[in-house]
Design a protein around this motif. Structure first.
Motif, short mmCIF file in Angstrom:
data_model
loop_
_atom_site.label_atom_id
_atom_site.label_comp_id
_atom_site.label_asym_id
_atom_site.label_seq_id
_atom_site.Cartn_x
_atom_site.Cartn_y
_atom_site.Cartn_z
N VAL B 196 -66.52 35.20 32.82
CA VAL B 196 -67.00 35.67 31.52
C VAL B 196 -67.77 34.53 30.84
CG1 VAL B 196 -65.07 37.26 31.17
CG2 VAL B 196 -64.92 34.93 30.31
N THR B 197 -68.70 34.95 29.98
CA THR B 197 -69.46 33.97 29.23
C THR B 197 -69.08 34.07 27.76
OG1 THR B 197 -71.27 34.25 30.78
CG2 THR B 197 -71.76 33.11 28.71
N VAL B 198 -68.59 32.99 27.21
CA VAL B 198 -68.20 32.93 25.80
C VAL B 198 -68.94 31.77 25.16
CG1 VAL B 198 -66.25 32.92 24.22
CG2 VAL B 198 -65.89 33.47 26.64
N ASP B 199 -69.63 32.05 24.08
CA ASP B 199 -70.32 30.95 23.38
C ASP B 199 -71.25 30.18 24.31
OD1 ASP B 199 -69.65 31.14 20.77
OD2 ASP B 199 -67.83 29.92 20.94
N GLY B 200 -71.85 30.90 25.26
CA GLY B 200 -72.79 30.24 26.15
C GLY B 200 -72.15 29.50 27.30
N ALA B 201 -70.84 29.41 27.33
CA ALA B 201 -70.18 28.72 28.43
C ALA B 201 -69.51 29.74 29.35
CB ALA B 201 -69.16 27.73 27.89
N GLU B 202 -69.56 29.47 30.62
CA GLU B 202 -68.97 30.40 31.58
C GLU B 202 -67.55 29.95 31.94
OE1 GLU B 202 -71.51 30.81 34.91
OE2 GLU B 202 -71.11 32.96 35.10
N HIS B 203 -66.65 30.91 32.07
CA HIS B 203 -65.27 30.58 32.43
C HIS B 203 -64.76 31.57 33.46
CE1 HIS B 203 -64.94 27.86 28.96
NE2 HIS B 203 -65.64 28.77 28.31
N ALA B 204 -63.93 31.10 34.36
CA ALA B 204 -63.27 31.97 35.33
C ALA B 204 -61.85 32.24 34.85
CB ALA B 204 -63.26 31.31 36.70
N LEU B 205 -61.56 33.52 34.59
CA LEU B 205 -60.24 33.85 34.06
C LEU B 205 -59.39 34.51 35.14
CD1 LEU B 205 -61.28 35.42 30.62
CD2 LEU B 205 -60.69 33.04 31.14
N GLY B 206 -58.21 33.98 35.39
CA GLY B 206 -57.29 34.59 36.33
C GLY B 206 -56.68 35.86 35.74
N THR B 207 -56.03 36.63 36.59
CA THR B 207 -55.49 37.92 36.11
C THR B 207 -54.44 37.72 35.03
OG1 THR B 207 -53.98 37.81 37.98
CG2 THR B 207 -55.92 39.19 38.23
N GLN B 208 -53.72 36.59 35.10
CA GLN B 208 -52.71 36.32 34.07
C GLN B 208 -53.35 36.27 32.69
OE1 GLN B 208 -49.90 32.82 33.66
NE2 GLN B 208 -49.66 33.30 35.81
#
Lengths: 229, 229
Positions: B196-208
DNA sequence: GTTTGTTGTTAGCCATGTCTAACGTATCGA
DNA sequence: TCGATACGTTAGACATGGCTAACAACAAAC
């Protein structure tokens, strides 16, 4: 020993009885907490087992160092909560005691810290009672009762006992709060009322009320008016 | 029936399980509250005697009207306290849940009212959870989970589950709070992370983490707006 | 079909904290 | 000296809310 909510109430009651100069016995605790004497017997046994109180011949029960530490922690939370509720939440003077009485048992150390900081580390609660420090020495001594002031004296109210909401409401109504100066007038004999002048108005206070008021003689005033700082 | 503190916890757990679509049984309640199954059996018996829950064949337990009323009272106090602690006392986002969890049982109606008024009768707590009204209907429906959003969509976070302080701290750190818009990116297969991209930064979120996030698709974005890659 | 695991209940125990009833002591007045 | 009053304890009961051990019932696995 991690005190339960009920044990905290007992420790607090013992602390208050001791600092008020009352004897600390099964019956005085029972009266103070509104429980039966056997309930107190049982709880005192638990507190003794937990090394929080010991029996001193005659005088009755005495808190150990650990017991006093726990009692002071509860008193601190109680008075911090009273101050917080009055100053931040806007709870009226006469209600804060009862609210704090239940909340004091579920306040975490973390939240206590935050509230203390938010209030700027206050030294007294809204009734003028000193707030014990988180650790270190604490002086709980009560100032003199208003009843000890001589007629004609100017008396500074320092503490107002917070136990009776109705009385508190009445006292607040006539302006009797900590920090206020009153002129002590005539005393009717045989347990009659004490006349005091507050804010230029005269009031007759029965013993039930005068017993709640503590402070110090500010000046053995002879002249009636003139306000000094 | 005036629910005790423990009974309130059970009623709240049953309410939450039901609104989350989970089955409400002895074992799910035990898991949720971290108590043994026999403890649940015993408490459910008491709640049934108090006409707060009934057994529905199959599905398990269901709150009665009275039981739901009491559950909503606790939920209301919990969420009001969370809001109050965050906004007035300055308690961090990830701590308010645990503090409210213990205080919710000792908050008087009177104080609840004052806090509600002080906050201006808020509709949501800091995690986006709706605050039930003192009486009257309440809609607890959860928005769609983030995991349901299609790749390329723009998603508005509405609620963030408040149960895990560590996860909350992490999410707050990357800017994932209620009201925030995120762009849903690629989804790695076989339970892999969601980008997901939040505030221009990309992050990988685990299912937890993705399981904690609920909201709604704000726009089924087709064009990878310059933010996405 | 037997084993194995999940689920829920009973039975029994324990700690906490309350109560009333009953029973000792002491002390103080009459 | 005798009785009333106060004080403290024990005994016994109850409600609350937890626990483990044991068992019954059922479904899935082998």
């Amino acid at each position: 020993m991690q005190a339960t909510s009920a044990a905290e109430d007992y420790l607090k009651a013992i602390y208050h009885l001791a600092t008020e100069g009352e004897s600390v016995t099964t019956s005085t605790i029972a009266r103070r907490l509104g429980v039966s004497a056997p309930s107190v017997s049982a709880m005192v046994k638990r507190l003794e087992a937990g090394k929080l109180v010991v029996r001193r011949g005659e005088g009755g029960l005495v808190l150990t160092a650990g017991g006093e530490r726990q009692a002071l922690r509860v008193v601190r939370r109680h008075r911090l909560l009273e101050t917080f509720l009055a100053e931040v939440v806007g709870v009226p003077w006469d209600e804060v005691h009862d609210e704090a009485e239940v909340l004091e048992h579920s306040l975490s150390d973390r939240l206590e810290e935050r509230i203390d900081a938010l209030l700027g580390h206050p030294a007294h609660d809204p009734h003028g009672d000193p707030i014990p420090p988180r650790s270190g020495p604490h002086d709980e001594r009560w100032a003199d009762p208003l009843t000890a002031a001589p007629t004609g004296a100017r008396f500074r109210i320092e503490r107002v006992s917070d136990r009776d909401p109705d009385a508190l409401r009445y006292l607040a109504g006539i302006g009797l709060r900590p920090g206020v100066l009153v002129d002590v007038g005539a005393r009717a004999p045989f347990g009659g009322p004490l006349w005091v002048t507050v804010d230029g108005a005269e009031h007759a206070l029965g013993t039930q009320l005068t017993n709640l008021l503590h402070g110090a003689v500010a000046r053995a005033a002879k002249k009636p008016t003139r306000r000094t700082r």
